[in-house]
Design a protein around this motif. Structure first.
Motif, PDB file in Angstrom:
ATOM      1  N   MET A  37      11.122 113.568  96.346  1.00  0.00           N
ATOM      2  CA  MET A  37      12.127 115.078  95.311  1.00  0.00           C
ATOM      3  C   MET A  37      13.276 116.150  96.582  1.00  0.00           C
ATOM      4  O   MET A  37      12.092 116.697  97.082  1.00  0.00           O
ATOM      5  N   PRO A  38      14.229 115.772  96.844  1.00  0.00           N
ATOM      6  CA  PRO A  38      14.756 116.831  97.954  1.00  0.00           C
ATOM      7  C   PRO A  38      14.757 117.636  97.520  1.00  0.00           C
ATOM      8  O   PRO A  38      14.712 118.111  96.231  1.00  0.00           O
ATOM      9  N   SER A  87      17.032 119.473  93.975  1.00  0.00           N
ATOM     10  CA  SER A  87      16.834 118.816  93.150  1.00  0.00           C
ATOM     11  C   SER A  87      16.297 119.620  91.881  1.00  0.00           C
ATOM     12  O   SER A  87      15.436 120.650  92.013  1.00  0.00           O
ATOM     13  N   GLY A  88      16.939 119.094  90.794  1.00  0.00           N
ATOM     14  CA  GLY A  88      16.565 119.539  89.772  1.00  0.00           C
ATOM     15  C   GLY A  88      15.191 119.487  89.146  1.00  0.00           C
ATOM     16  O   GLY A  88      15.080 118.087  88.801  1.00  0.00           O
ATOM     17  N   LEU A  89      14.969 120.094  88.663  1.00  0.00           N
ATOM     18  CA  LEU A  89      13.120 119.807  87.664  1.00  0.00           C
ATOM     19  C   LEU A  89      13.365 120.001  86.176  1.00  0.00           C
ATOM     20  O   LEU A  89      13.029 121.445  86.000  1.00  0.00           O
ATOM     21  N   PHE A 104      14.169 123.759  90.053  1.00  0.00           N
ATOM     22  CA  PHE A 104      14.301 123.132  91.587  1.00  0.00           C
ATOM     23  C   PHE A 104      13.635 123.323  92.104  1.00  0.00           C
ATOM     24  O   PHE A 104      12.775 124.415  92.818  1.00  0.00           O
ATOM     25  N   VAL A 105      13.446 122.192  93.261  1.00  0.00           N
ATOM     26  CA  VAL A 105      13.063 122.392  94.151  1.00  0.00           C
ATOM     27  C   VAL A 105      13.398 122.997  95.449  1.00  0.00           C
ATOM     28  O   VAL A 105      14.499 123.528  95.379  1.00  0.00           O
TER      29      VAL A 105
END
Length: 231
Positions: A34-35, A38-40, A78-79
């Motif tokens: 998960m870079p 990235s949206g979560l 987000f990550v």
């Protein structure tokens, strides 16, 4: 050892699900699966893990505390994507922790971790000769982990692991090792650290370990600059 407590009224099964989700998400972020940025989505993650949104929400709160997840009000979750300044500050702490660990390990003498480090170096030398950066990357993680474990200081190790999670080091070391000549340089630096540990030279081991971390940070910054230029 005292069992960890859970919030009053929280079912044990829900707590277990939260811990499982948090650990799996943590590993996905640390590994780079998960870079950064990235949206979560709670809904998407709920479907992915086959659980309700409650353990997902609690797991994300835990990862936010650890610095792996960023919540942007009215935007989403987000990550975390650490800034250059944050990466530099984290590497400064990494330098302190690993330098101290190398020093403590050197003072312990001939303990099992030193034998494991020697085996690690033999495997690393072979990976460098083959130009196998993926295998060498695995051995880098093992080398640093052995030094921290070998320090035999539970407080240092606990803080170190939290720091490494915040760094998401797996993806950063990949960028560092991609720099021309860095693979063999890193291998040589590891040898120097191990030689001083075997010689029970705590001062020297700490100094050289700190220098190694600084060089890794410099290579990482150069790699990030190159990636930005190519982008």
């Amino acid at each position: 050892m005292q069992e960890p407590t859970r919030p009053a009224g929280t079912p044990l099964r829900q707590t277990s699900m939260q811990a499982r989700v948090a650990e799996e998400l943590r590993q996905m972020i640390i590994s780079g699966a998960m870079p950064p940025g990235s949206g979560l989505s709670e809904m998407t993650l709920s479907q992915t893990f086959g659980v309700s949104r409650t353990p997902i929400r609690e797991a994300l709160k835990q990862l936010q505390i650890e610095g792996l997840v960023e919540v942007r009000p009215r935007v989403g979750t987000f990550v975390a994507a650490p800034s250059r300044r944050e990466i530099t500050e984290l590497f400064q702490m990494k330098e302190l922790f690993e330098g101290a660990a190398a020093r403590l390990l050197a003072f312990r003498g001939n303990v099992p971790e030193v034998d494991h480090l020697e085996a690690n170096m033999r495997a690393a030398d072979a990976a460098v000769r083959k130009g196998d950066s993926e295998r060498y990357e695995e051995l880098v993680h093992e080398f640093h982990d052995l030094i921290v474990v070998g320090a035999d200081n539970s407080k240092l190790e606990a803080h170190y692991r939290t720091l490494m999670n915040q760094l998401a080091y797996a993806r950063l070391v990949r960028t560092s090792l991609a720099q021309p000549g860095r693979l063999s340089e890193s291998d040589h630096e590891h040898h120097h650290v191990l030689d001083l540990i075997r010689a029970k030279d705590g001062d020297g081991a700490e100094r050289v370990m700190r220098e190694h971390v600084r060089r890794s940070h410099q290579a990482l910054m150069a790699g990030m600059d190159n990636d930005r230029y190519r982008g």
